[in-house]
Write an enzyme that holds these catalytic residues in place. Structure first.
Site, PDB file in Angstrom:
ATOM      1  N   GLY A  31       0.809  -1.134  -0.071  1.00 54.27           N
ATOM      2  CA  GLY A  31      -0.022  -0.074   0.077  1.00 54.27           C
ATOM      3  C   GLY A  31       0.816   1.424  -0.280  1.00 54.27           C
ATOM      4  CG  LEU A  33      -0.854   1.877  -3.934  1.00 52.32           C
ATOM      5  CD1 LEU A  33      -2.012   1.477  -4.944  1.00 52.32           C
ATOM      6  CD2 LEU A  33       0.040   0.586  -3.904  1.00 52.32           C
ATOM      7  N   GLY A  36       5.844   4.315  -8.862  1.00 56.16           N
ATOM      8  CA  GLY A  36       6.595   3.113  -9.059  1.00 56.16           C
ATOM      9  C   GLY A  36       5.407   1.835  -8.982  1.00 56.16           C
ATOM     10  CG  HIS A  37       3.127   0.871  -5.476  1.00 53.08           C
ATOM     11  ND1 HIS A  37       3.357   1.789  -4.620  1.00 53.08           N
ATOM     12  CD2 HIS A  37       3.864  -0.537  -4.827  1.00 53.08           C
ATOM     13  CE1 HIS A  37       4.112   1.090  -3.664  1.00 53.08           C
ATOM     14  NE2 HIS A  37       4.416  -0.084  -3.858  1.00 53.08           N
ATOM     15  CD  GLN A  61       7.740  -7.558   3.706  1.00 56.62           C
ATOM     16  OE1 GLN A  61       6.612  -8.421   3.361  1.00 56.62           O
ATOM     17  NE2 GLN A  61       8.427  -6.606   3.094  1.00 56.62           N
ATOM     18  N   GLY A 147       9.163  -4.555  -8.452  1.00 58.90           N
ATOM     19  CA  GLY A 147      10.171  -3.345  -8.979  1.00 58.90           C
ATOM     20  C   GLY A 147      11.492  -3.807  -8.775  1.00 58.90           C
ATOM     21  CD  GLN A 148      16.610  -2.147 -12.041  1.00 60.06           C
ATOM     22  OE1 GLN A 148      15.948  -2.045 -13.151  1.00 60.06           O
ATOM     23  NE2 GLN A 148      17.352  -1.663 -11.574  1.00 60.06           N
ATOM     24  CG  MET A 184       8.946   7.324  -7.367  1.00 53.60           C
ATOM     25  SD  MET A 184       7.337   7.928  -7.604  1.00 53.60           S
ATOM     26  CE  MET A 184       7.869   9.458  -8.908  1.00 53.60           C
ATOM     27  NE  ARG A 187      10.552   1.246   5.237  1.00 53.34           N
ATOM     28  CZ  ARG A 187      10.274   0.114   4.645  1.00 53.34           C
ATOM     29  NH1 ARG A 187      10.734  -0.506   3.667  1.00 53.34           N
ATOM     30  NH2 ARG A 187       9.982  -0.697   5.776  1.00 53.34           N
TER      31      ARG A 187
HETATM   32  O1  PAF Z   1       7.867  -4.956  -2.110  1.00 51.34           O
HETATM   33  C1  PAF Z   1       6.801  -5.105  -1.172  1.00 51.34           C
HETATM   34  O2  PAF Z   1       5.981  -4.110  -0.949  1.00 51.34           O
HETATM   35  C2  PAF Z   1       6.510  -6.336  -0.347  1.00 51.34           C
HETATM   36  O3  PAF Z   1       7.831  -6.828  -0.116  1.00 51.34           O
HETATM   37  C3  PAF Z   1       5.706  -7.209  -0.849  1.00 51.34           C
HETATM   38  C4  PAF Z   1       6.425  -7.965  -2.201  1.00 51.34           C
HETATM   39  C5  PAF Z   1       4.418  -6.812  -1.138  1.00 51.34           C
HETATM   40  C6  PAF Z   1       5.551  -8.477   0.159  1.00 51.34           C
HETATM   41  O4  PAF Z   1       4.963  -8.068   1.322  1.00 51.34           O
END
Ligand code: PAF
Length: 282
Positions: A31, A33, A36-37, A61, A147-148, A184, A187
């Site tokens: 989220g 966004l 980049g998204h 994570q 994304g790269q 982008m 954060r």
């Molecule tokens: O890149 C991200 O935003 C996260 O690591 C992902 C791939 C959505 C997994 O939570």
């Protein structure tokens, strides 16, 4: 566009698409966004009849001292961006839908998860691989887009899909940058105006090295040194490494294989990552 929160709804919502053998594209996100998204969504829409975006801030994570509780969230804005971008389904599961009581099974990535971010964020890629594999099982897409900027994440996910026979094509989409070349990232919103200016040292360093590479420099230490000169204004350089594009092990000098120059650095209290790919021509 449908917004749904359960796995049962996802299966129901995609049943028709599957019956009609439509290609399903998937963009997993946490989220907040940004462009980049939106580039991932655009890539999916160009290749697939149906695009599903997941929005889930994945707790597994994040390390104990990381920004899980403060991670930026704005669900209404995300929904609107998805609608405007032509997304068919936003899948926004709650934590219990993804990690029900007694959940205890994780995916453990191997060597690719050890260097770079893996060395500083223990368990991070275990959490990423686990949630991505779960989301893949829930959505069952034909193609998934990453994304790269998260170069190591792309490598870990690609390896996982191969190793676990997931019938999903993994597509990496080039990093989208602000006009001044800051990569982008959700954060970036943590950066004060002053930090934002200093953060430019990261892309400046990477692009200075990439330019020397273009002009013929193939010595790994020299390329790293060129980038490092620019990175002096960041508050803490966590790593600056030139790694082999496939194995993520330190690249051999002179560079003859595709490699990635990767950085993680703190600007103020914000940790930023970025990279450039160096592709020697045969
Ligand atoms: O890149 C991200 O935003 C996260 O690591 C992902 C791939 C959505 C997994 O939570």
């Amino acid at each position: 566009m449908q917004t749904i929160t359960t796995v049962a709804e996802v299966h129901h919502a995609l049943a028709e698409a599957r019956r009609a053998d439509k290609r399903v594209g998937f963009v997993p996100t946490m989220g907040y966004l940004h462009d980049g998204h939106l580039a991932l969504i655009e890539a999916s829409r160009a290749q697939c009849a149906v695009t599903v975006v997941s929005i889930f801030v994945n707790p597994t994570q994040f390390g104990p001292n990381e920004d899980l509780s403060t991670y930026p969230r704005d669900f209404q804005r995300d929904e609107k961006l998805c609608r405007d971008a032509g997304v068919a389904i936003v899948f926004a599961p709650g934590a219990k839908e993804v990690y029900p009581a007694q959940f205890e099974t994780f995916i453990e990535p191997g060597e690719l998860a050890k260097p770079l971010c893996g060395a500083f964020r223990p368990g991070h890629f275990r959490g990423v691989a686990t949630v991505v594999s779960k989301l893949f099982n829930m959505v069952q897409p034909d193609v998934a887009f990453f994304g790269q900027k998260d170069f190591q994440q792309c490598a870990v996910v690609r390896r996982m899909a191969i190793d676990l026979n997931m019938p999903i094509e993994i597509v990496t989409v080039p990093t989208v940058r602000e006009a001044d070349r800051l990569a982008m990232s959700s954060r970036n919103r943590y950066l004060s105006e002053e930090d934002r200016g200093r953060a430019l040292a990261i892309s400046r360093g990477l692009f200075a090295a990439a330019e020397e590479f273009r002009l013929g420099e193939r010595n790994v230490d020299k390329l790293i040194a060129i980038a490092k000169r620019h990175l002096e204004t960041v508050d803490r350089l966590q790593y600056l490494e030139l790694v082999d594009g496939d194995t993520l092990k330190p690249a051999a000098s002179p560079l003859r294989r595709p490699a990635a120059l990767c950085v993680a650095a703190y600007v103020g209290s914000t940790r930023l990552i970025d990279n450039v790919i160096l592709q020697p021509t045969p």
